[in-house]
Motif scaffolding. Structure first.
Motif, short mmCIF file in Angstrom:
data_model
loop_
_atom_site.label_atom_id
_atom_site.label_comp_id
_atom_site.label_asym_id
_atom_site.label_seq_id
_atom_site.Cartn_x
_atom_site.Cartn_y
_atom_site.Cartn_z
N ILE A 8 6.89 16.21 13.33
CA ILE A 8 6.41 17.19 12.26
C ILE A 8 5.78 18.30 13.02
CG2 ILE A 8 5.26 18.15 10.31
CD1 ILE A 8 5.70 15.29 9.04
N GLY A 9 6.43 19.34 13.13
CA GLY A 9 5.85 20.60 13.78
C GLY A 9 5.21 21.81 12.95
N ILE A 10 4.21 22.58 13.19
CA ILE A 10 3.59 23.48 12.45
C ILE A 10 3.35 24.88 13.52
CG2 ILE A 10 1.40 22.44 12.43
CD1 ILE A 10 0.87 23.64 9.51
N ILE A 11 3.52 25.93 12.89
CA ILE A 11 3.14 27.25 13.52
C ILE A 11 2.20 27.64 12.48
CG2 ILE A 11 4.08 29.43 14.06
CD1 ILE A 11 6.84 28.17 14.38
N HIS A 12 0.65 27.58 12.76
CA HIS A 12 -0.18 27.79 11.92
C HIS A 12 -0.22 29.31 11.74
CE1 HIS A 12 -2.06 24.00 11.45
NE2 HIS A 12 -1.69 23.93 12.74
N GLN A 13 -0.61 29.82 10.63
CA GLN A 13 -1.09 31.41 10.18
C GLN A 13 -1.98 31.73 11.52
OE1 GLN A 13 -2.40 32.30 6.65
NE2 GLN A 13 -2.43 34.44 6.85
N GLU A 14 -3.22 31.31 11.82
CA GLU A 14 -3.92 31.47 12.57
C GLU A 14 -3.73 31.10 14.11
OE1 GLU A 14 -6.21 33.23 11.32
OE2 GLU A 14 -5.63 32.76 9.44
N LEU A 15 -3.60 31.88 15.05
CA LEU A 15 -3.14 31.46 16.22
C LEU A 15 -4.01 30.29 17.13
CD1 LEU A 15 -2.27 35.29 17.53
CD2 LEU A 15 -0.79 33.55 16.52
N ASN A 16 -3.44 29.71 17.54
CA ASN A 16 -3.73 28.33 18.31
C ASN A 16 -3.49 28.13 19.86
OD1 ASN A 16 -5.35 25.94 18.18
ND2 ASN A 16 -3.65 24.87 17.51
N LEU A 17 -3.80 29.55 20.49
CA LEU A 17 -3.59 29.52 21.81
C LEU A 17 -4.62 29.51 22.43
CD1 LEU A 17 -0.51 31.86 21.80
CD2 LEU A 17 -0.16 29.58 21.98
N ILE A 18 -4.87 29.12 24.09
CA ILE A 18 -6.01 29.54 24.79
C ILE A 18 -5.53 30.69 25.56
CG2 ILE A 18 -7.16 28.24 26.81
CD1 ILE A 18 -6.35 25.73 25.62
N PRO A 19 -6.53 31.66 25.49
CA PRO A 19 -6.08 33.09 26.10
C PRO A 19 -6.41 32.94 27.60
CG PRO A 19 -7.86 33.22 24.30
CD PRO A 19 -7.60 31.63 24.54
N GLU A 20 -6.98 31.91 28.27
CA GLU A 20 -7.25 31.95 29.54
C GLU A 20 -6.03 31.34 30.29
OE1 GLU A 20 -9.48 30.97 27.49
OE2 GLU A 20 -10.72 32.70 27.55
N LEU A 21 -5.01 30.70 29.48
CA LEU A 21 -3.99 30.09 30.20
C LEU A 21 -2.77 31.06 30.00
CD1 LEU A 21 -4.21 26.38 28.95
CD2 LEU A 21 -5.01 27.50 31.13
N ASN A 22 -1.58 30.76 30.86
CA ASN A 22 -0.54 31.65 30.83
C ASN A 22 0.52 30.91 29.87
OD1 ASN A 22 1.19 29.57 32.05
ND2 ASN A 22 0.79 30.46 33.92
N ILE A 23 1.57 31.63 29.44
CA ILE A 23 2.47 31.23 28.35
C ILE A 23 2.98 29.84 28.50
CG2 ILE A 23 4.79 31.68 27.38
CD1 ILE A 23 4.30 34.71 27.83
#
Length: 500
Positions: free
Chosen positions: A82-97
């Motif tokens: 089960i995968g979820i794309i949250h409404q609030e972004l859940n990424l680490i800005p200091e890391l690359n894509i």
């Protein structure tokens, strides 16, 4: 009949002072897209967090792939498919894509070291599936909100999930990015995946979904096939009543010029000039990345201007910081309320009054807690903010109620210029109507309002005059009488359409 992948029955969940879910049902079937809709606070996000193990249900049953389950955390639901794309972004800005996509699941070589070549190759492959021309070595902090959202989508696709939940996935996407996402969703359907699609954009529901489940006040209202529905029926199911008019624009004779922007130039802004009048709503339209937000932040003082001038009520002013903007009575409500507008760990009261504390200082230089509390209570009543108390931590409010607090926070400073940047993004149709009615009240009171929006019907429905921005320049200036979607779009892609 499509196979049931996931079935939730009679789900209940309470928080201190709030009954978030009171008998919610949801069915997710193989090869189908199930829309989950409802007003802000209906319980959609809570239900998704129960599915993925972030919250534990109080009552009810979850059956996944034929077995009763109760996931103990996001990792266990993710491993189950089960995968979820949250409404609030859940990424680490200091890391690359690439690092963000495969965080915690890095490819390693025989020596146990990260295999960077394979990491970037796999990341590039996922980005290509979404038709994204991004460099996977690019830092996430350098991406726009829309670009970050597409990275979130790529990240979830990398898990090869059987059920994929998409919570407002197109909220910050361009039309092109949205079309790419829909292409991916159709591909997932062919692979017999089940998709839960949460969106306030009803047009998208009819374009991409097969079934619709409606929640209201935490309860299951009904499930219907998309071919049994139209927008009016959906809205009535969501809000429990008919909304007679979606955009309640009012006419008011505009007053004197309050704001003049002359040849303003800076990052993302190129020689922009315009006037704003008392009691006027000036719409700002244009595609994502056109420079609309950069222009607003420059006026407010959050971004520096290289040249040009700002005149407020006939007097030149300088806004070198947000403090300067507030001092001059200019308020900017950010498109990203959680990053730039609110402090999520603070209460409703403390968020709302934070910028206006000087208005509650007594002659003895002390803060009048009584006056502050009264002002906050008045705004909660005026804005119909749903919160158990003024002490409620704002992170526990629905998105629509958070947005109302963000707007109230700006108004509490008693501004003369109100800049609303995407004020209804991620807000349901009922809350949108309430926000529009509030904007009309501000207009009636003589407040000068700038409305920045990617929603063209919203700009056309609420504005008195519309400016279109393209590559940092004004390419269109239309009165509401002459503005059309075709003219706005032509100006948004740089075609001169006969400015007025």
């Amino acid at each position: 009949m499509n196979e049931n992948l996931l079935q939730l029955t009679n789900i209940h969940k309470s928080f201190p002072g709030v009954k978030a879910l009171a008998g919610a049902d949801l069915s997710v079937r193989a090869g189908q897209v199930m829309a989950l809709i409802g007003e802000n606070g209906a319980g959609k996000s809570t239900l998704m967090k129960i599915i993925t193990g972030i919250y534990q249900k109080d009552e009810g049953e979850i059956v996944y792939l034929g077995n009763k389950v109760n996931f103990k955390g996001p990792k266990s639901s993710q491993e189950a498919g089960i995968g979820i794309i949250h409404q609030e972004l859940n990424l680490i800005p200091e890391l690359n894509i690439a690092e963000n996509i495969f965080l915690g699941r890095e490819f390693t070589n025989k020596l146990g070291c990260i295999d960077w070549k394979k990491t970037y190759q796999e990341a590039d492959k996922l980005l290509a599936e979404l038709h994204l021309n991004y460099d996977s070595r690019r830092l996430v902090s350098d991406l726009s909100i829309g670009e970050q959202q597409m990275v979130e989508i790529a990240k979830v696709l990398s898990f090869n999930s059987k059920v994929i939940i998409m919570d407002e996935p197109t909220d910050a996407l361009t039309d092109t990015e949205t079309a790419s996402l829909f292409e991916v969703i159709r591909k997932l359907k062919k692979q017999n995946c089940g998709v839960v699609y949460i969106s306030h954009r009803l047009k998208e529901i009819f374009e991409i979904c097969d079934q619709v489940t409606v929640l209201r006040d935490g309860q299951f209202v009904g499930e219907k096939s998309i071919d049994q529905l139209n927008e009016d029926i959906l809205i009535e199911m969501m809000v429990g009543r008919k909304l007679e008019e979606q955009y309640p624009r009012i006419d008011r004779k505009r007053g004197n010029v309050t704001l003049e922007v002359k040849h303003l130039t800076g990052f993302g802004v190129n020689d922009v000039s315009f006037c704003l009048h008392e009691g006027e709503i000036l719409g700002i339209s244009g595609l994502m990345g056109a420079g609309r937000t950069e222009l607003m932040k420059m006026i407010y003082g959050a971004n520096p201007a290289k040249s040009g001038s700002i005149v407020l009520n006939g007097k030149p002013i300088k806004t070198c910081s947000p403090k300067d903007g507030l001092t001059h009575g200019i308020v900017y409500i950010s498109e990203d309320r959680k990053k730039d507008g609110l402090i999520l760990g603070m209460s409703v009261k403390d968020n709302m009054s934070l910028n206006a504390l000087n208005h509650f200082i007594t002659p003895f230089k002390k803060l009048s807690l009584k006056d502050e509390q009264q002002a906050v209570s008045n705004f909660i009543k005026l804005f119909n903010i749903k919160t158990p108390s003024t002490k409620q931590i704002i992170n526990f409010l629905s998105g629509g109620n958070q947005q109302k607090v963000a707007i109230a926070k700006g108004l509490m400073t008693r501004p003369s210029i109100l800049i609303l940047d995407e004020p209804t993004r991620g807000v349901d149709v009922g809350a949108k109507k309430e926000i529009y009615q509030l904007i009309n009240q501000f207009k009636q009171q003589g407040l000068s309002v700038i409305l920045v929006s990617s929603d063209m019907p919203e700009v056309l429905g609420m504005s008195d005059r519309i400016l279109v921005i393209y590559e940092g320049k004004v390419t269109g200036d239309f009165s509401i009488c002459e503005a059309t979607q075709e003219k706005l779009m032509a100006a948004a892609v740089g075609k001169n359409t006969g400015e007025s």
